[in-house]
Scaffold this active site. Sequence first.
Site, mmCIF file in Angstrom:
data_model
loop_
_atom_site.group_PDB
_atom_site.id
_atom_site.type_symbol
_atom_site.label_atom_id
_atom_site.label_comp_id
_atom_site.label_asym_id
_atom_site.label_seq_id
_atom_site.Cartn_x
_atom_site.Cartn_y
_atom_site.Cartn_z
ATOM 1 C CB SER A 60 -3.298 -22.250 1.395
ATOM 2 O OG SER A 60 -3.416 -22.678 0.047
ATOM 3 C CE LYS A 67 4.836 -19.284 -4.977
ATOM 4 N NZ LYS A 67 4.114 -18.290 -5.779
HETATM 5 P P1 NAP Z 1 7.389 -10.544 -1.822
HETATM 6 O O1 NAP Z 1 8.371 -11.411 -2.514
HETATM 7 O O2 NAP Z 1 7.505 -10.316 -0.360
HETATM 8 O O3 NAP Z 1 7.420 -9.117 -2.583
HETATM 9 C C1 NAP Z 1 6.654 -8.019 -2.142
HETATM 10 C C2 NAP Z 1 7.160 -6.758 -2.842
HETATM 11 O O4 NAP Z 1 6.343 -5.668 -2.386
HETATM 12 C C3 NAP Z 1 8.601 -6.394 -2.514
HETATM 13 O O5 NAP Z 1 9.219 -5.821 -3.617
HETATM 14 C C4 NAP Z 1 8.425 -5.333 -1.404
HETATM 15 O O6 NAP Z 1 9.448 -4.381 -1.359
HETATM 16 C C5 NAP Z 1 7.171 -4.637 -1.872
HETATM 17 N N1 NAP Z 1 6.503 -3.963 -0.761
HETATM 18 C C6 NAP Z 1 6.021 -4.521 0.374
HETATM 19 N N2 NAP Z 1 5.450 -3.566 1.144
HETATM 20 C C7 NAP Z 1 5.604 -2.397 0.479
HETATM 21 C C8 NAP Z 1 5.247 -1.039 0.754
HETATM 22 N N3 NAP Z 1 4.600 -0.710 1.881
HETATM 23 N N4 NAP Z 1 5.576 -0.086 -0.142
HETATM 24 C C9 NAP Z 1 6.217 -0.411 -1.298
HETATM 25 N N5 NAP Z 1 6.584 -1.659 -1.613
HETATM 26 C C10 NAP Z 1 6.276 -2.644 -0.741
HETATM 27 O O7 NAP Z 1 5.898 -11.083 -2.032
HETATM 28 P P2 NAP Z 1 5.327 -11.795 -3.356
HETATM 29 O O8 NAP Z 1 5.400 -13.257 -3.209
HETATM 30 O O9 NAP Z 1 5.929 -11.144 -4.527
HETATM 31 O O10 NAP Z 1 3.758 -11.429 -3.236
HETATM 32 C C11 NAP Z 1 3.350 -10.095 -3.410
HETATM 33 C C12 NAP Z 1 1.826 -9.978 -3.434
HETATM 34 O O11 NAP Z 1 1.297 -10.716 -4.529
HETATM 35 C C13 NAP Z 1 1.124 -10.526 -2.193
HETATM 36 O O12 NAP Z 1 0.056 -9.658 -1.889
HETATM 37 C C14 NAP Z 1 0.611 -11.881 -2.625
HETATM 38 O O13 NAP Z 1 -0.544 -12.259 -1.917
HETATM 39 C C15 NAP Z 1 0.276 -11.593 -4.078
HETATM 40 N N6 NAP Z 1 0.331 -12.815 -4.912
HETATM 41 C C16 NAP Z 1 -0.826 -13.215 -5.523
HETATM 42 C C17 NAP Z 1 -0.807 -14.334 -6.328
HETATM 43 C C18 NAP Z 1 -2.092 -14.762 -6.993
HETATM 44 O O14 NAP Z 1 -2.183 -15.898 -7.470
HETATM 45 N N7 NAP Z 1 -3.072 -13.907 -7.101
HETATM 46 C C19 NAP Z 1 0.355 -15.074 -6.513
HETATM 47 C C20 NAP Z 1 1.539 -14.632 -5.889
HETATM 48 C C21 NAP Z 1 1.492 -13.491 -5.076
HETATM 49 P P3 NAP Z 1 10.888 -4.660 -0.676
HETATM 50 O O15 NAP Z 1 11.545 -5.652 -1.587
HETATM 51 O O16 NAP Z 1 11.518 -3.335 -0.669
HETATM 52 O O17 NAP Z 1 10.588 -5.224 0.676
#
Ligand code: NAP
Length: 293
Positions: free
Chosen positions: A19, A70
């Site tokens: 983090s 969360k």
């Molecule tokens: P999450 O709940 O695990 O969701 C990830 C999503 O991506 C799911 O829909 C998953 O699909 C999909 N996915 C994963 N691998 C994939 C692949 N190879 N091909 C196609 N789809 C794929 O994670 P999250 O919390 O939403 O976070 C997602 C991203 O956003 C991360 O990289 C995180 O670091 C970033 N993020 C950034 C911030 C910021 O402040 N900048 C804040 C929050 C999150 P399935 O559902 O089919 O598994």
Amino acid sequence: MITGTTKLLGVIGYPVEHSLSPLMHNAAILQMGIDFAYLPFAIAPEKLEAAIRGFEAIGVVGFSITIPHKQAIMPFLTEISSLAKTVGAVNTVVRKNDQWVGTNTDVEGFIAPLRSQDNRDWSQTTTVILGNGGAARAVVAGCVQLGCSEIHVVGRNLAKLDAFAETWANSSLKTNLQVHQWELLPKLLPDAGLLVNTTPIGMYPHIQESPLSEEEIEKLNPNSPIVYDLIYTPNPTKLLQQAQKIGAIAIDGLEMLIQQGAAALKIWSDRQTIPVDVMRQTLTKHLRIGNRE
Ligand code: NAP
């Protein structure tokens, strides 16, 4: 300087070592000269309830929440903002009148760099969101707040996509949202004025990966499209490099991270002015040094 009166803030997650929140929050706290300290707390899912009771006992003033807590935090809160309920996730908790109050500042963090895009008519902007996980929910809520005309969510798992669509259909937030399987993406790109990657594709260490091929990125709406990648390491991601090559506006995830943190610090400190520049400089410097190592 930590003294006998210093108030405690922190971030809970599991793992939490990666983090960047302690770094940016403590930099801001120092600049503001306020009597707070912000620490990381690695809390295993089965220890969450005990941790929250412990926080109450030791007088923690507020905390940020990251994966995997969360949603799990919600039953331990007395009050949850309507936005956090709509998004289905809490990322910020504050102690108010001896009670835990939860909200979601990810939506505000996501929107902040978009609001600074001058002259953009969001009511004429079709958004395509890649991924249907937790972050995609904050992005949908943000796009609704901006007033985007159409929101298309693209995912790889039909059952999860349908469940995602259903929660929004039952939500109080009115949204013109459709879900699609990944194969349909090329058909959506020519109308996309805003493309948001919420999948981890391209995140360190897989820095050569992108959710879009070279041919696909060229299909994007030619009218100054915005490509927004929620990932902040590497910076820029392969997707954002592709976007820059075709002349699109590229936005990385660092600003969202900073702005959601600034919004949380406003709540905890009860101050309206947060040194966002100091938070940005601290993180940029840290990530630049990390890239060199
Ligand atoms: P999450 O709940 O695990 O969701 C990830 C999503 O991506 C799911 O829909 C998953 O699909 C999909 N996915 C994963 N691998 C994939 C692949 N190879 N091909 C196609 N789809 C794929 O994670 P999250 O919390 O939403 O976070 C997602 C991203 O956003 C991360 O990289 C995180 O670091 C970033 N993020 C950034 C911030 C910021 O402040 N900048 C804040 C929050 C999150 P399935 O559902 O089919 O598994």
